[in-house]
Motif scaffolding. Structure first.
Motif, short mmCIF file in Angstrom:
data_model
loop_
_atom_site.label_atom_id
_atom_site.label_comp_id
_atom_site.label_asym_id
_atom_site.label_seq_id
_atom_site.Cartn_x
_atom_site.Cartn_y
_atom_site.Cartn_z
N VAL A 105 8.59 -0.71 -26.84
CA VAL A 105 8.12 -1.49 -25.69
C VAL A 105 7.59 -2.84 -26.15
N LEU A 106 7.96 -3.88 -25.43
CA LEU A 106 7.44 -5.22 -25.69
C LEU A 106 6.61 -5.67 -24.50
N PHE A 107 5.37 -6.04 -24.78
CA PHE A 107 4.49 -6.57 -23.74
C PHE A 107 4.30 -8.06 -23.95
N SER A 156 7.70 -5.69 -20.59
CA SER A 156 6.73 -5.75 -19.50
C SER A 156 5.89 -7.01 -19.61
N PHE A 157 5.72 -7.69 -18.48
CA PHE A 157 4.84 -8.86 -18.40
C PHE A 157 3.60 -8.38 -17.67
N SER A 175 13.99 -11.37 -9.97
CA SER A 175 14.93 -10.26 -10.14
C SER A 175 14.35 -9.13 -10.98
N ILE A 176 13.07 -9.24 -11.37
CA ILE A 176 12.42 -8.23 -12.21
C ILE A 176 11.53 -7.36 -11.33
N TYR A 177 11.52 -6.06 -11.61
CA TYR A 177 10.75 -5.12 -10.80
C TYR A 177 9.25 -5.37 -10.95
N GLY A 355 2.23 -6.28 -12.46
CA GLY A 355 2.99 -6.47 -13.68
C GLY A 355 4.46 -6.54 -13.32
N PHE A 356 5.26 -6.98 -14.26
CA PHE A 356 6.71 -7.04 -14.06
C PHE A 356 7.36 -6.32 -15.24
N ILE A 357 8.40 -5.55 -14.97
CA ILE A 357 8.97 -4.71 -16.01
C ILE A 357 10.49 -4.60 -15.84
N TYR A 358 11.19 -4.60 -16.96
CA TYR A 358 12.63 -4.33 -16.91
C TYR A 358 13.06 -3.51 -18.12
#
Length: 390
Positions: A105-107, A156-157, A175-177, A355-358
């Motif tokens: 995982v990259l944050f 994840s942002f 376009s990111i969840y 947060g935003f995650i893909y």
């Protein structure tokens, strides 16, 4: 990791893997957020969790540093436990998925704390540019790991307040969840409160009785801020108490290094407070604080579970942190996103963060909106309103 240098329209950025490489003006740019300044970043570099690697992003206009950001890579395969409190089918399914399909995982941001601590700028930057920068940096770090035969599964942002999340959604993040987990509990302290008596006087009868009952139970416990030498002396016990609480959390992605608190005190001095709770000279609990400008940041804590039950230790810690914030004239206290109900009972309010995650697998990413909510533990809690006029 070699330093990268890429162009994004009129803005350039470099990604560093070592504090020694950072520009000399880094702390000047990050002056409003202690979690992005080098004393704290050195804590991460020297005693990061064993499954974490940090990257530091410098953002430039021409040759001038105007912004800084933090990224963290986590290898969940190295984790001893995801948390042992909740033992149900949903938890086992979640853990299986993380181990097998989302272990790298990259944050973009700081996974260890709650709050908007991803980046800082010393001049106004539009959200379109910021969102493009963050995505480009994530892409470059992902490529770096790919060259080492490590596939980043999840990007994840992390942790943005509502107005920022709305703005990001209009640009590169659209376009990111977007997801919302447990709220951040924040206590905005009225400026007219000068001491703890002012705080207690605002309680309704029910919560004034709770305050009195907690303090009566607390009788016999000695509380004091520990010096660096005392933290070193009690280091093993401090970690034991921390680890007990962390291991019994509903979900974990890391565990702190055993020397984390000692290193924090060495690096940050008086800006880092570790308060010990002693029962007949035996350390039975502690809480930590970081003085972050006008904001008081609560950090990790630990306690002996038996003493916690007998002495209402955790509730008294919350009262003590609030007292410290009032007496030292902080504008607000960040309590984080655990134990929501009891934190609301001392006055903290829930603040929704996004947060935003893909997922880097495009097929998995297409169903992220269906998968992600099922991985989140079900949260049922009742917000308390402890003040007379609430």
């Amino acid at each position: 990791m070699k330093r990268f240098f890429y162009l994004l329209e009129t803005t350039t950025y470099q990604i560093y893997s070592s504090i020694a490489e950072l520009p000399i003006s880094w702390d000047e740019v990050a002056h409003e957020n202690a979690f992005l300044q080098t004393p704290y970043l050195k804590v991460l570099e020297n005693v990061a969790p064993t499954n974490m690697q940090c990257f530091y992003i410098g953002i430039f206009k021409k040759s001038e540093l105007i912004g800084v950001a933090l990224a963290q890579y986590l290898d969940l395969n190295k984790l001893e436990s995801f948390g042992e409190r909740d033992r149900c089918i949903k938890t086992y399914v979640r853990n299986f998925i993380f181990k097998n399909f989302a272990s790298h995982v990259l944050f973009l941001g700081n996974n260890m704390i709650t709050g908007q601590n991803c980046y800082a700028f010393n001049e106004t930057i539009d959200f379109e540019t910021i969102s493009k920068l963050l995505i480009r940096c994530a892409s470059e770090i992902t490529s770096y790991f790919k060259k080492q035969n490590i596939t980043i599964h999840i990007v994840s942002f992390k942790d943005f307040y509502k107005e920022c999340a709305i703005a990001f959604n209009e640009f590169a993040f659209k376009s990111i969840y977007e997801f919302n987990t447990q709220p951040n509990m924040v206590f905005e302290l009225p400026h007219h409160w000068k001491n703890n008596d002012d705080y207690v006087a605002t309680f309704s009868k029910k919560y004034r009785d709770q305050y009195k009952r907690a303090h009566k139970k607390f009788d016999g416990i000695e509380t004091r801020a520990l010096s660096l030498e005392e933290i070193i002396t009690h280091e093993e016990r401090i970690y034991e108490l921390y680890h007990h609480v962390a291991k019994n959390a509903p979900f974990n992605t890391f565990f702190l290094d055993k020397h984390h608190f000692t290193t924090f005190k060495k690096q940050c001095g008086n800006r880092f407070v570790l308060c010990g709770y002693f029962d007949k000279e035996r350390l039975v609990g502690f809480h930590t604080l970081l003085l972050n400008g006008s904001v008081l940041e609560t950090y990790f804590l630990g306690y002996d579970n038996q003493v916690q039950k007998e002495k209402m230790l955790y509730l008294n810690m919350l009262y003590n942190m609030t007292k410290f914030g009032i007496e030292n004239q902080f504008k607000k206290i960040i309590f984080g996103r655990t134990a929501l109900e009891i934190k609301s009972s001392i006055g903290a309010q829930p603040i929704i963060m996004s947060g935003f995650i893909y997922h880097t697998n495009k097929y998995v990413n297409k169903v992220m909106a269906n998968i992600f909510p099922k991985l989140e533990p079900t949260l049922v809690w009742q917000q308390r309103h402890p003040f007379k006029d609430s």
